[in-house]
Structure formats: C-alpha cells, structure tokens
Design a protein around this motif. Structure first.
Motif, PDB file in Angstrom:
ATOM      1  N   ALA A 101      -5.681  11.397  16.448  1.00  0.00           N
ATOM      2  CA  ALA A 101      -6.583  10.256  16.275  1.00  0.00           C
ATOM      3  C   ALA A 101      -5.925   8.955  16.719  1.00  0.00           C
ATOM      4  CB  ALA A 101      -7.035  10.156  14.821  1.00  0.00           C
ATOM      5  N   VAL A 102      -4.696   8.722  16.276  1.00  0.00           N
ATOM      6  CA  VAL A 102      -3.950   7.507  16.602  1.00  0.00           C
ATOM      7  C   VAL A 102      -2.488   7.882  16.772  1.00  0.00           C
ATOM      8  CG1 VAL A 102      -5.514   5.913  15.423  1.00  0.00           C
ATOM      9  CG2 VAL A 102      -3.660   6.983  14.148  1.00  0.00           C
ATOM     10  N   PRO A 103      -1.695   7.036  17.417  1.00  0.00           N
ATOM     11  CA  PRO A 103      -0.259   7.341  17.538  1.00  0.00           C
ATOM     12  C   PRO A 103       0.469   7.190  16.199  1.00  0.00           C
ATOM     13  CG  PRO A 103      -0.990   5.741  19.190  1.00  0.00           C
ATOM     14  CD  PRO A 103      -2.088   5.856  18.186  1.00  0.00           C
ATOM     15  N   ALA A 104       1.659   7.736  16.130  1.00  0.00           N
ATOM     16  CA  ALA A 104       2.608   7.543  15.025  1.00  0.00           C
ATOM     17  C   ALA A 104       2.067   8.014  13.683  1.00  0.00           C
ATOM     18  CB  ALA A 104       3.044   6.090  14.940  1.00  0.00           C
ATOM     19  N   ILE A 105       1.316   9.120  13.671  1.00  0.00           N
ATOM     20  CA  ILE A 105       0.820   9.669  12.406  1.00  0.00           C
ATOM     21  C   ILE A 105       1.986  10.309  11.653  1.00  0.00           C
ATOM     22  CG2 ILE A 105      -0.690  11.415  11.386  1.00  0.00           C
ATOM     23  CD1 ILE A 105      -2.591  10.981  13.735  1.00  0.00           C
ATOM     24  N   MET A 114      -6.044  -1.354  11.929  1.00  0.00           N
ATOM     25  CA  MET A 114      -4.810  -0.719  11.456  1.00  0.00           C
ATOM     26  C   MET A 114      -3.544  -1.513  11.796  1.00  0.00           C
ATOM     27  SD  MET A 114      -3.144   2.919  12.638  1.00  0.00           S
ATOM     28  CE  MET A 114      -2.917   2.260  14.288  1.00  0.00           C
ATOM     29  N   PRO A 115      -3.332  -2.002  13.035  1.00  0.00           N
ATOM     30  CA  PRO A 115      -2.082  -2.729  13.314  1.00  0.00           C
ATOM     31  C   PRO A 115      -1.881  -3.936  12.404  1.00  0.00           C
ATOM     32  CG  PRO A 115      -3.201  -2.145  15.357  1.00  0.00           C
ATOM     33  CD  PRO A 115      -4.159  -1.844  14.243  1.00  0.00           C
ATOM     34  N   ALA A 116      -2.927  -4.709  12.160  1.00  0.00           N
ATOM     35  CA  ALA A 116      -2.791  -5.893  11.305  1.00  0.00           C
ATOM     36  C   ALA A 116      -2.447  -5.505   9.879  1.00  0.00           C
ATOM     37  CB  ALA A 116      -4.083  -6.716  11.336  1.00  0.00           C
ATOM     38  N   VAL A 117      -3.067  -4.439   9.369  1.00  0.00           N
ATOM     39  CA  VAL A 117      -2.788  -3.997   8.004  1.00  0.00           C
ATOM     40  C   VAL A 117      -1.362  -3.499   7.880  1.00  0.00           C
ATOM     41  CG1 VAL A 117      -3.396  -2.291   6.250  1.00  0.00           C
ATOM     42  CG2 VAL A 117      -5.200  -3.480   7.508  1.00  0.00           C
ATOM     43  N   ARG A 118      -0.907  -2.741   8.853  1.00  0.00           N
ATOM     44  CA  ARG A 118       0.458  -2.194   8.775  1.00  0.00           C
ATOM     45  C   ARG A 118       1.500  -3.305   8.883  1.00  0.00           C
ATOM     46  NH1 ARG A 118       2.115   3.090  11.561  1.00  0.00           N
ATOM     47  NH2 ARG A 118       3.130   3.310   9.557  1.00  0.00           N
ATOM     48  N   ARG A 119       1.228  -4.327   9.700  1.00  0.00           N
ATOM     49  CA  ARG A 119       2.167  -5.455   9.781  1.00  0.00           C
ATOM     50  C   ARG A 119       2.235  -6.195   8.459  1.00  0.00           C
ATOM     51  NH1 ARG A 119      -0.406  -6.512  14.735  1.00  0.00           N
ATOM     52  NH2 ARG A 119      -1.580  -8.202  13.733  1.00  0.00           N
ATOM     53  N   ALA A 120       1.080  -6.409   7.842  1.00  0.00           N
ATOM     54  CA  ALA A 120       1.034  -7.224   6.633  1.00  0.00           C
ATOM     55  C   ALA A 120       1.641  -6.522   5.433  1.00  0.00           C
ATOM     56  CB  ALA A 120      -0.413  -7.620   6.330  1.00  0.00           C
ATOM     57  N   PHE A 121       1.571  -5.189   5.405  1.00  0.00           N
ATOM     58  CA  PHE A 121       2.018  -4.452   4.218  1.00  0.00           C
ATOM     59  C   PHE A 121       3.183  -3.520   4.515  1.00  0.00           C
ATOM     60  CE2 PHE A 121      -2.373  -5.642   3.245  1.00  0.00           C
ATOM     61  CZ  PHE A 121      -2.179  -6.282   2.045  1.00  0.00           C
ATOM     62  N   ARG A 122       4.004  -3.910   5.483  1.00  0.00           N
ATOM     63  CA  ARG A 122       5.304  -3.274   5.730  1.00  0.00           C
ATOM     64  C   ARG A 122       5.190  -1.783   5.977  1.00  0.00           C
ATOM     65  NH1 ARG A 122       8.765  -6.368   0.924  1.00  0.00           N
ATOM     66  NH2 ARG A 122       8.002  -8.467   1.412  1.00  0.00           N
ATOM     67  N   GLU A 123       4.338  -1.458   6.928  1.00  0.00           N
ATOM     68  CA  GLU A 123       4.229  -0.102   7.447  1.00  0.00           C
ATOM     69  C   GLU A 123       4.016   0.952   6.359  1.00  0.00           C
ATOM     70  OE1 GLU A 123       4.230   0.437  10.701  1.00  0.00           O
ATOM     71  OE2 GLU A 123       4.628  -1.661  11.191  1.00  0.00           O
ATOM     72  N   LEU A 164       0.852  -1.185   0.000  1.00  0.00           N
ATOM     73  CA  LEU A 164       0.000   0.000   0.000  1.00  0.00           C
ATOM     74  C   LEU A 164       0.886   1.233   0.000  1.00  0.00           C
ATOM     75  CD1 LEU A 164      -2.662  -0.986   2.712  1.00  0.00           C
ATOM     76  CD2 LEU A 164      -3.088  -0.713   0.266  1.00  0.00           C
ATOM     77  N   ASP A 165       0.472   2.254  -0.739  1.00  0.00           N
ATOM     78  CA  ASP A 165       1.219   3.513  -0.727  1.00  0.00           C
ATOM     79  C   ASP A 165       0.822   4.388   0.456  1.00  0.00           C
ATOM     80  OD1 ASP A 165       2.743   3.421  -3.354  1.00  0.00           O
ATOM     81  OD2 ASP A 165       0.702   3.024  -4.043  1.00  0.00           O
ATOM     82  N   ARG A 166      -0.418   4.256   0.905  1.00  0.00           N
ATOM     83  CA  ARG A 166      -0.865   5.099   2.010  1.00  0.00           C
ATOM     84  C   ARG A 166      -2.048   4.446   2.713  1.00  0.00           C
ATOM     85  NH1 ARG A 166      -1.629  11.506   1.057  1.00  0.00           N
ATOM     86  NH2 ARG A 166       0.479  11.074   0.295  1.00  0.00           N
ATOM     87  N   LEU A 167      -2.062   4.577   4.037  1.00  0.00           N
ATOM     88  CA  LEU A 167      -3.200   4.180   4.861  1.00  0.00           C
ATOM     89  C   LEU A 167      -3.767   5.446   5.480  1.00  0.00           C
ATOM     90  CD1 LEU A 167      -5.053   2.255   6.392  1.00  0.00           C
ATOM     91  CD2 LEU A 167      -3.206   1.865   8.039  1.00  0.00           C
TER      92      LEU A 167
END
Length: 808
Positions: A624-628, A606-615, A590-593
């Motif tokens: 809204a959420v951490p680490a924006i 979000m955590p599962a998606v970021r793990r699966a698609f390399r942040e 993914l280019d952007r979440l």
C-alpha cells in the motif's frame, strides 16, 4: 421606586463620561455576549436594543454603561445579519456562474493550482446576489486531484498569468462558505464572515483576461516581483513579508518555525510594525518643526506630529493591502491623534478606551479575530504593569518582554492551543533587530523602488543579509523538540480563571502568596483529561472532507486509523487537521498508525502525521505504502488495556488491489464492538459475511467507501446491524457520497446515520454507560455555522409547510 432610585444613585454618584473606560468595557461586554452566543438574535429585537441603548447612553449619564451594553448587543447583531446576508444561502447547491470582476489580492500560485480573491463587478449584467461581492476562488490544472477530468479547465499557462489588480471574465462553480469542524481546528466559516466573503468556488473553462493589472494590488505584486528579482536566496520571501505583508513565499515549514519561536507577530506587516512606522513619522514631523521654527507659526508641532503619525500608519497599511490587523491599528492611532488634535488631555487608559470604542463601532465583529484581543490586552497589561518615568530603557524593555510573555500566555493558549518556550528569549533579540534594522531597510528599499526602478536593490539586499544573520540561529532553535509546547483544549471557564491568576501573579509583592495564583492557571494550561477506563475505548472520526481519519484511544494507548486526504501541492489534512486535532486532544504521541490502504484520501496525510509524532509504528496492507513495519492481514490481533483489536481483512498473501485490500479493523470491548471498514466493496463484504459472520455484528460501524453505491450491500448491512453508522465524506462532494439508497439501507436496520459533512467531527465513547456520541457542530454551536443555518432553514420550511397544509 424611590428606593431603587436611591440605590442607583449611590452606586453611580457621578455621571459617566460619554466615551469613557466604563462605556468601552460595557460596549465590549454587549458585543461579546452576542458574538460568542450559540444563536443570533432576530433583527427586530436588535433594532430595539440599539435604539434604546443609544438613547440611554446619550441621555442618561448615570446609566451610560447600561446603554452601552444594549447598544453593543443591537449593533453587533445587525452587523452579524449583514455579514451573513452577504454570503450565498447556506443550503444552496454548487452552481455555475459567468462572472466579470477584478482580482483584489495577491494570487497564491502553486504547482498545480492558484488561489485568489475576486470582486465581482457591481453592474446589471452580473447576478443580483453577487454584484460587488468578494469570492475566494481556486483555479486548478486539468489534472489536479480536485478537478474531475470530465470538467473543463483552462490550461496552466493561462492560470499562471493571473495577476493582482487585473480584470477577468471567469466561468466558476460557486458554493457558500463551508469549513471543517474539529476540536481545536481552524474555523473557515468564521474566517469567511470576518473577511466578508460571499462564497468559495473553483474556476472552469473558459476564462479570459479583460484588462491589465491596475491599482494598489497590482503595485504590491510588482514590488513583490522586484524583491524576488533583486534579492538572491531564500531571504527574499521574508523581505516580501516584512515589506509588503506578502506571505505567499512562506511555506508550512517556515510557519512552523515561526510558531515555535513565537515570532509570527513580527513577520508580515503587523499592528506592531504599523505603530513603529507611525511613531517614526511623528518623530520626523517633530524634527522638521524643530529644524524650521517658522512652521510652528502656521501649525502647532504636536498636531503636526499627530497627523504625521496617522499618515504614516495609513500609508504602511496601504502597502500591506489594508489587511484587517493593520486597518485596526490605523484606526486606533487615528483616534489617539484626534484626541490630541482637539487638545483634550487623555491618559493612556482613556486613549485605549477611545480606540476600543472606535474599533467596535466601525466593525464589532472584529472581536472574532485573535489580533483584537492580543493587541488590546497587550497594551493594557503593559500600561498597568510597567514602571513610569525615570527607569533605564533596558530595564523597561526587559520588563515589557516579561510582562507580555506572562500576561498574554492565557490568551495565546486559548486562541492558538500552543505556546513557544523559546519565544521569551528569541523575542529579546528579534524585536529590536528585525523591527529597528530589517524592517526599516525593507521599507527604504520599497520606497526607493517606488520612485526609481532598481533603486531598492541594495536596501533590500542589506535587509535580507541582516535577516539571515539572525535566522540561522533562530532556525536552529525552532527545530528543537522543546521549542513549542502544545496545550490540550480546555473548557471556556478556564480562560477567565487563568487571566485572574495572571493578574494575581503580576500584583505587587505585598499582595499575598503566589501559589493560589498558579493554581488558577492550571485548568487552562494543564486541563483534566478523562481517559477511558480499563476495557473502554474512545474514538474520534475527524472531519477531514472527502477522506478518512479516525483516532482510537484506550486507557494507555493511541492508534490512528488513516491519516486524511492530501492533494499534491494543495490541502494536506494530515498537516492542517489531524495533527492540530490530536494536539488539541492532548496527544503527544501515537503508538500505531494503521492505514486501511494507500489511496491519497486515506494515506495522503501520513507524512505530516509521522513527522509530528516521531515516526509511530506503521501498519498497512502489503504494497500500500513504502516503509511498512507491520503488514495488515486477517488474523492479526492485539490487546490494549482490556480492549481487543482484530484485523478481519485482507487475507494473508493477497496482492495489493487498492480499495479491495482495505484493512478492516474490529475493536471489541466488554461493552460493545466498533467496526472500521476502510473502502471495501460489496465483493469483500460478501466474502466477510460468508467467512466470519459472527465477527461482523457491531454497535457502531464506519460506512465503507464514504457511502458509495459500490459498498454497503443488503447482506452486509443486515450482518452488521449497528445502532450507529458513520459516514466520513466531504460536503457537496462531486461523487454524491453518501448515496441516498445506501443511507436508507442503514436506516432500515434501524441505525442512526451521521455524516461528518453535517455533524463535524464525531466523538464516540464505548464504556460502562454504553455507546455515546457527540457531534462537534452541535457541541460547539456557532450562529455563523453553515450546517446549523441549513438545519434551521429546513426546520422553518417544514413548519411553514405544515402550517399551510397540503394545499398550501
């Protein structure tokens, strides 16, 4: 007529065996023709097909294959109707019931919920439509996300006291089986049909235990507790799975590792292990008959070995709780043993045909289970490809592993959408080590523990030590990025074409070139994907229940708008829906979440998606959420492949305020506009109407806040005036989304309103041909689909009312 008879007799010069290979294939063809059809035949034609087919099968030897086809069509249709009749009506609203019955499976205890199967008592005090039927129930804590605070629920201590085999009286809210529908996703309605589940639901107070645990389920849970108590460390959960088929202790990470290694078939009690136990039991019986020659005077040794094989397989299946794969394997072994006992010579192919006939006649719906195809296809390929006697055992084992890897690749990709690159190597080590060392030790411990309390401790510990000795290496391999390969979803015709290609590859070397065979596999392994052209955009509004996840793709870029819901310690749509769907669509990154806001129904996955698609790069409203990485505020804009993306809300510097801070994204192409709105309310809508009215006009819009009454004000609806309005909501959700007045406002524009709860995932294209939309439930129609049956029932009711007239 004489000409036709002559042609028929030339085609089939000899009578076909009643239970031969041709009849088995014909019966399977008839069953598959019904099971994989989009609609189901009525009962009356099914009875006609069954009776006529059975008559031809038995009485016309030269046309037995034709009779088997007809019999298969009728038999599976009647089973399908019976399976659907067990379920609560598809259109039934959630209803409360007071039930008494027994917990028939090992309950899965989570931090805030428990899931279990419950069989209702078959007596006159229970509701007539539920007597003797099984339900899949969940028991949530009072504070769990899926149980509203206004609903009474029992305390966690009572929930955690739920044991397999115990009788309870429960107050439960029930609903018919219903699942999410996404490309490449898990089909919960098919699973409910296979398991013969009548409905699902959740427990409400009051609840009361009626008796102590008894029976086989209670024994299995006692054994599982004993393993947990005697085996220290994490290895206990795998010994529970290998000894008892109890996979409750395996987390999502464990299953991910096993899939990456291609070892899921070796964990839990599988058909392969049942076959090993049957073979070992037959060997022991043969050894006893050789040691005590007098036994042969009373019962022949081959017959004793056959009966011992069946007994060993049945006992092992009982230890697994008679799970469907084990029952199917026991049935296959029993058929082969019966053929041996009646002293009829049978080749391996004939024995396999008998087993297939037995499985299909007992439960023709088993063709819906992946294990049916993998087990029969695996044996068939091995029988056809492996050399005969006189070959070294090591060469035979290596050849079997190579044949199984290559031959089952098309089925594995078609059924699971993935294949393990590490599997061929890992299985060479895992199959002999786990099956010949770990599993026997685990079973030895279980047998000793069943006789004497505490006697299974050391065999279980040895089994865990042997397992851990291999798992440290396998676990490291599983986490390598190359271990698992995800295949995009291909067309239906790609599967038989790929099987033909594999058949060609496995032919003797003199059969011809291998390049055409490889080309036949390409449509399945690397299917063509139509990407949007320059200035075009494609969207998929996923069916994630009560939440939101939208995939957006241009020519060379991909964006995910929200990641679906996730409950603490419960269902995670990011892991269970979003990631598998994106893989099925062929996305490796993914280019952007972009998160509209931080509520769990939008950002939980979000955590599962970021793990699966390399942040991927994370964009969201500030706070809204951490680490924006990119704050989302009005005025932000970018251009991908001729498509313009513009953020309309929230204003820069706005303090985070939940729904009110939702990031509103406008996607503009040369062919139209799509508006993604998050959970904004009428106040934010009015502000946008006042400040940027020209930017609101759209061809398609995501209805804000799942169609709640607090959004979609009249001025906003008029300002947007779309042709298509999409609602992302859960079926029968407790909030009543979408509200009827909200739907009516959008329809008055006029706009077509589609809801993921009814349509499944909705796929949109905005390109040179204008706006196009595809509903997943209509695109892949299945006769067991609850929404399709509800729609058919509504149409039938309307037709009956029209026929009866206003007075009827």
């Amino acid at each position: 007529m004489s000409f036709l008879s002559d042609v028929f007799s030339r085609s089939f010069p000899a009578p076909l065996p009643l239970f031969g290979k041709a009849c088995a294939v014909a019966l399977l063809a008839g069953v598959c023709g019904v099971v994989f059809a989009p609609v189901l035949l009525p009962r009356m034609p099914a009875w006609c097909a069954l009776l006529c087919g059975a008559g031809v099968w038995c009485a016309v030897p030269r046309a037995r294959w034709c009779g088997a086809v007809l019999a298969g069509i009728g038999w599976v249709t009647l089973h399908a109707h019976a399976g659907l009749a067990l379920q609560l009506p598809a259109a039934a609203a959630p209803a409360d019931q007071v039930l008494r019955g027994r917990v028939v499976e090992l309950p899965q205890h989570g931090s805030r919920s428990t899931r279990f199967r419950f069989r209702v008592d078959d007596d006159a005090t229970m509701p007539a439509h539920l007597r003797g039927r099984e339900l899949a129930l969940a028991w949530y804590d009072v504070t769990a996300a899926k149980t509203p605070a206004r609903e009474p629920a029992a305390e966690p201590a009572l929930r955690c006291s739920l044991r397999a085999g115990a009788r309870w009286q429960l107050h439960a809210r029930l609903r018919p089986p219903r699942g999410l529908r996404n490309p490449g996703g898990f089909d919960a309605e098919r699973h409910a049909l296979l398991q013969r589940l009548s409905g699902t639901g959740h427990v409400r107070a009051p609840a009361m235990a009626l008796g102590d645990p008894t029976g086989l389920p209670a024994w299995r849970e006692r054994m599982a507790d004993a393993i947990a108590g005697h085996v220290p460390g994490a290895g206990a959960r795998f010994i529970q799975a290998l000894a008892l088929g109890d996979t409750r202790g395996l987390g999502q990470g464990d299953w991910d590792d096993l899939r990456a290694l291609g070892l899921t078939h070796l964990v839990a009690i599988s058909g392969f292990h049942v076959g090993l136990v049957a073979g070992f039991a037959a060997w022991l019986a043969g050894l006893a008959w050789r040691a005590v020659a007098a036994l042969g005077r009373y019962w022949p040794r081959p017959l004793a070995a056959a009966l011992a094989a069946v007994a060993g397989a049945a006992l092992y299946a009982a230890v697994a709780g008679f799970a469907l794969p084990t029952v199917r394997t026991v049935l296959m072994i029993a058929v082969v043993a019966a053929a041996r006992c009646v002293r009829r010579p049978a080749t391996v192919g004939q024995a396999l045909a008998l087993a297939a006939l037995a499985v299909l006649l007992v439960d023709p719906l088993s063709v819906l289970a992946p294990g049916f195809w993998l087990s029969f296809a695996g044996v068939l390929w091995l029988v056809w490809c492996l050399p005969g006697h006189g070959v070294h055992w090591l060469r035979t084992f290596l050849a079997a592993q190579g044949v199984a890897t290559l031959a089952l690749l098309p089925l594995t990709v078609a059924l699971f959408g993935q294949a393990s690159r590490a599997g061929p190597l890992v299985n060479l080590l895992a199959i002999p080590w786990w099956s010949l060392v770990v599993v026997p030790l685990a079973l030895l411990g279980t047998g000793l523990e069943a006789l004497i309390d505490g006697a299974g401790r050391w065999p279980w510990r040895w089994a865990a030590a042997c397992f851990d000795a291999s798992w440290w290496l396998f676990g490291a391999l599983a986490r390598q990025p190359w271990a698992l390969w995800w295949a995009p979803q291909a067309g239906v015709a790609a599967v038989p074409v790929a099987v033909l290609g594999v058949f060609w590859l496995l032919l003797p070397r003199a059969a011809g070139m291998r390049l055409p065979a490889l080309l036949l596999c390409l449509p399945l392994l690397w299917p063509a994907r139509d990407r949007p052209g320059p200035g075009e955009v494609e969207l998929l509004v996923m069916d994630v229940g009560q939440g939101l996840a939208v995939w957006v793709r241009t020519r060379h870029h991909r964006l995910l708008y929200d990641a679906g819901p996730a409950a603490e310690g419960g269902f995670d749509a990011g892991e269970r829906v979003v990631v598998p769907t994106l893989h099925a669509l062929g996305e490796a990154g993914l280019d952007r979440l972009l998160l509209s806001h931080g509520d769990r129904d939008h950002a939980g996955g979000m955590p599962a998606v970021r793990r699966a698609f390399r942040e991927p790069q994370l964009q969201a409203p500030s706070g809204a959420v951490p680490a924006i990485q990119l704050p989302c505020s009005s005025g932000d804009a970018w251009r991908w492949d001729g498509v313009d993306f513009t953020v309309l809300h929230p204003p820069p510097g706005m303090d985070y305020a939940g729904n009110a801070s939702s990031c509103v994204l406008r996607i503009q192409t040369a062919h139209g506009v799509v508006l993604l709105t998050g959970d904004i309310g009428q106040r934010e809508e009015a502000m946008l109407v006042a400040t940027v009215p020209a930017a609101l006009r759209a061809d398609a819009v995501l209805v804000a806040h799942h169609g709640s009454a607090s959004s979609s004000g009249a001025d906003w609806v008029q300002a947007v005036s779309p042709r298509l309005a999409i609602v992302s909501a859960g079926h029968g959700n407790r909030f009543g989304h979408p509200r009827r007045d909200v739907v009516q406002r959008w329809q008055a524009v006029p706009a077509e309103v589609l809801n993921t709860a009814d349509s499944g995932a909705l796929r949109l294209w905005l390109g040179q041909e204008g706006l196009q939309v595809r509903e997943q439930r209509l695109f892949e129609r299945r006769w067991w689909d609850a929404a399709e049956r509800t729609r058919s029932a509504a149409i039938l009711s309307a037709v009956i009312q029209a026929a009866n007239g206003p007075e009827g």
